[in-house]
Design a protein around this motif. Structure first.
Motif, PDB file in Angstrom:
ATOM      1  N   GLU A   1      37.580  33.909  88.189  1.00 53.15           N
ATOM      2  CA  GLU A   1      36.910  33.483  89.047  1.00 53.15           C
ATOM      3  C   GLU A   1      37.603  32.319  89.797  1.00 53.15           C
ATOM      4  OE1 GLU A   1      33.659  32.382  86.654  1.00 53.15           O
ATOM      5  OE2 GLU A   1      32.869  34.474  86.483  1.00 53.15           O
ATOM      6  N   ASN A   2      38.627  31.768  89.177  1.00 49.10           N
ATOM      7  CA  ASN A   2      39.384  30.281  89.539  1.00 49.10           C
ATOM      8  C   ASN A   2      40.618  30.330  88.779  1.00 49.10           C
ATOM      9  OD1 ASN A   2      40.257  27.912  89.184  1.00 49.10           O
ATOM     10  ND2 ASN A   2      38.274  27.067  90.031  1.00 49.10           N
ATOM     11  N   ARG A   3      41.725  30.564  89.299  1.00 49.95           N
ATOM     12  CA  ARG A   3      42.891  30.680  89.017  1.00 49.95           C
ATOM     13  C   ARG A   3      43.492  29.271  87.887  1.00 49.95           C
ATOM     14  NH1 ARG A   3      48.483  31.494  91.944  1.00 49.95           N
ATOM     15  NH2 ARG A   3      48.811  29.309  92.104  1.00 49.95           N
ATOM     16  N   ASP A   4      42.977  28.178  88.294  1.00 48.20           N
ATOM     17  CA  ASP A   4      43.333  26.983  87.539  1.00 48.20           C
ATOM     18  C   ASP A   4      42.400  27.114  86.237  1.00 48.20           C
ATOM     19  OD1 ASP A   4      45.202  25.939  89.530  1.00 48.20           O
ATOM     20  OD2 ASP A   4      43.582  24.692  90.545  1.00 48.20           O
ATOM     21  N   TYR A   5      41.333  27.409  86.409  1.00 49.42           N
ATOM     22  CA  TYR A   5      40.516  27.575  85.097  1.00 49.42           C
ATOM     23  C   TYR A   5      41.134  28.456  84.098  1.00 49.42           C
ATOM     24  CZ  TYR A   5      36.215  28.244  82.380  1.00 49.42           C
ATOM     25  OH  TYR A   5      35.311  28.409  81.088  1.00 49.42           O
ATOM     26  N   ASP A   6      41.583  29.610  84.529  1.00 48.58           N
ATOM     27  CA  ASP A   6      42.167  30.494  83.788  1.00 48.58           C
ATOM     28  C   ASP A   6      43.325  30.088  83.166  1.00 48.58           C
ATOM     29  OD1 ASP A   6      40.259  32.411  83.997  1.00 48.58           O
ATOM     30  OD2 ASP A   6      41.291  33.748  85.563  1.00 48.58           O
ATOM     31  N   TYR A   7      44.468  29.682  84.151  1.00 47.86           N
ATOM     32  CA  TYR A   7      45.749  28.913  83.740  1.00 47.86           C
ATOM     33  C   TYR A   7      45.675  27.956  82.977  1.00 47.86           C
ATOM     34  CZ  TYR A   7      48.088  33.326  85.145  1.00 47.86           C
ATOM     35  OH  TYR A   7      48.785  34.646  85.192  1.00 47.86           O
TER      36      TYR A   7
ATOM     37  N   ALA B   1      46.659  42.623  87.650  1.00 45.06           N
ATOM     38  CA  ALA B   1      46.109  42.136  89.095  1.00 45.06           C
ATOM     39  C   ALA B   1      47.097  41.100  89.650  1.00 45.06           C
ATOM     40  CB  ALA B   1      44.802  41.692  88.944  1.00 45.06           C
ATOM     41  N   ALA B   2      47.037  40.993  91.207  1.00 42.26           N
ATOM     42  CA  ALA B   2      47.726  39.924  91.786  1.00 42.26           C
ATOM     43  C   ALA B   2      47.420  38.432  91.040  1.00 42.26           C
ATOM     44  CB  ALA B   2      47.408  39.780  93.219  1.00 42.26           C
ATOM     45  N   TYR B   3      48.770  37.835  91.282  1.00 42.82           N
ATOM     46  CA  TYR B   3      48.567  36.259  90.737  1.00 42.82           C
ATOM     47  C   TYR B   3      48.549  35.307  91.940  1.00 42.82           C
ATOM     48  CZ  TYR B   3      50.176  31.858  89.200  1.00 42.82           C
ATOM     49  OH  TYR B   3      50.302  30.550  88.919  1.00 42.82           O
ATOM     50  N   MET B   4      49.405  35.903  92.972  1.00 43.46           N
ATOM     51  CA  MET B   4      49.552  34.734  94.005  1.00 43.46           C
ATOM     52  C   MET B   4      48.516  34.416  94.807  1.00 43.46           C
ATOM     53  SD  MET B   4      52.524  33.794  93.488  1.00 43.46           S
ATOM     54  CE  MET B   4      54.287  34.155  93.327  1.00 43.46           C
ATOM     55  N   GLY B   5      48.394  32.969  95.209  1.00 43.64           N
ATOM     56  CA  GLY B   5      47.445  32.682  96.133  1.00 43.64           C
ATOM     57  C   GLY B   5      46.183  33.135  96.062  1.00 43.64           C
ATOM     58  N   ASP B   6      45.443  33.473  97.367  1.00 42.16           N
ATOM     59  CA  ASP B   6      44.416  33.872  97.579  1.00 42.16           C
ATOM     60  C   ASP B   6      44.133  35.126  96.960  1.00 42.16           C
ATOM     61  OD1 ASP B   6      43.863  31.575  98.985  1.00 42.16           O
ATOM     62  OD2 ASP B   6      43.770  32.257 100.726  1.00 42.16           O
ATOM     63  N   ASN B   7      44.926  35.991  96.578  1.00 40.20           N
ATOM     64  CA  ASN B   7      45.034  37.427  96.211  1.00 40.20           C
ATOM     65  C   ASN B   7      44.540  37.283  94.734  1.00 40.20           C
ATOM     66  OD1 ASN B   7      45.293  38.872  98.649  1.00 40.20           O
ATOM     67  ND2 ASN B   7      47.608  38.601  98.388  1.00 40.20           N
ATOM     68  N   TYR B   8      44.644  36.076  94.105  1.00 39.84           N
ATOM     69  CA  TYR B   8      44.502  36.150  92.642  1.00 39.84           C
ATOM     70  C   TYR B   8      43.428  37.106  91.993  1.00 39.84           C
ATOM     71  CZ  TYR B   8      43.764  34.150  87.871  1.00 39.84           C
ATOM     72  OH  TYR B   8      43.681  34.205  86.498  1.00 39.84           O
TER      73      TYR B   8
END
Ligand code: AN0
Ligand code: CP
Length: 319
Positions: A116-122, A239-246
């Protein structure tokens, strides 16, 4: 050892592998170590191997084991702070975690990326809350960004099967119908980068992993070129990691499915996958069933990696 969430926690890899080989010779050697100690395993997501191998590892060490599937039978948990809890979640993780800590000596947590949110996950919000609020040593049973018990078992397996000091190990992306986390490939890269192997990552453009995990590894976009002369092929979808494609699937290119065409340019490579694997998406039947497939011994080594990790965490309780 006070926690096990990444390769950093295990220290010197040579001595970790030696300890694993020692335990493999007699897996009940330390059966007295865990007497009257309780392992609590918390699953936010499904599992077959991690659940069974970690429970077996705890029994090897004489521990008691409690397993909780949070989504089956426990109260639905709120995880965000500051929420007015007038919805469908009767309990907050911030009470649940210290309560769980009361009933055990060591806690294992499985909590995948939510996408849902890359920062939350990472930022590993859930895992870090367990570390902060449980009061007990915590280990990862696959969190949002890493799966170190898997990577440790993968390393043990490569050490057992390699026939040269510096094998060429190739991690390849392969297609999958649903978006999968980057935890397994991130973690595998982190562990391979901690060895002196010749380590190559191959994937279609757009599937670049977090550079913090790629490190010094070679990245090759041509899968056939990457496979040339490989001693080990490690397949995985992510799945994609980069940018808006996360968290997105960018393509499901079946030409990346590992079959005998790609394996034929390798140095008669062994085939590895952490499992569960979708046949004829990730890998063709003929490869996973073939004589060079080591996915079952790889899974068997999950018991060994978990036994080493729990042994070290038990030893850490005394310090
Ligand atoms: C998970 C993943 O890719 O992270 C677990 C692998 C060990 N796989 C699936 O969800 C199919
Ligand atoms: N490889 C692995 O961790 O499998 P499970 O998801 O079945 O535990």
């Amino acid at each position: 050892m006070k926690q096990f969430i990444s390769v950093r926690d295990i220290g010197d890899l040579r001595s970790a592998v030696d300890e694993a080989m020692d335990i493999k010779k007699d897996r009940f050697k330390h059966v007295e170590l865990g007497r009257n100690k309780t392992l609590l395993m918390i699953f936010f997501n499904s599992s077959l191997r991690t659940r069974l191998s970690t429970q077996k590892a705890a029994y090897n060490l004489g521990m008691n084991v409690i397993v909780l599937d949070i989504n089956q039978g426990a109260w639905k948990l709120e995880t965000e702070r500051g929420v007015v809890m007038d919805g469908d979640k009767p309990e907050h993780l911030l009470e649940a975690i210290p309560v769980m800590g009361c009933y055990c000596d060591i806690i294992g947590v499985r909590s995948f990326a939510r996408f849902e949110n890359r920062d939350y996950d990472y930022n590993e919000v859930i895992l870090n809350q367990f570390i902060r609020y449980s009061g007990k040593p915590v280990f990862s049973m696959e969190a949002a960004t890493r799966h170190p018990l898997q990577s440790f078992a993968d390393l043990i397996t490569i050490e057992e099967y390699k026939t040269k000091p510096r094998p060429k190990v190739v991690m390849t992306w392969a297609p999958h119908p649903r978006p999968l986390p980057q935890a397994v490939p991130n973690s595998f890269a982190e562990w391979m980068n901690a060895t002196d192997y010749d380590f190559v990552i191959t994937h279609p453009e757009g599937y670049e992993l977090d550079p913090r995990f790629v490190g010094e590894a070679k990245v090759e976009y041509d899968q056939m070129k990457a496979f040339e002369g490989a001693d080990f092929i490690y397949a995985k979808n992510w799945a994609a990691y980069m940018g808006d494609n996360y968290g997105q699937i960018l393509n499901c290119d079946r030409s990346w499915t590992v079959d005998s065409r790609q394996m034929s340019v390798t140095n008669n490579a062994y085939f590895m996958h952490c499992l569960p694997v979708r046949r004829n998406m990730i890998v063709a039947d003929e490869v996973i069933e073939g004589p060079r497939s080591i996915v079952i011994p790889e899974a068997a080594n999950r018991e060994i990696s978990a036994t080493v990790v729990l042994k070290r965490l038990l030893e850490g309780l005394e310090g």
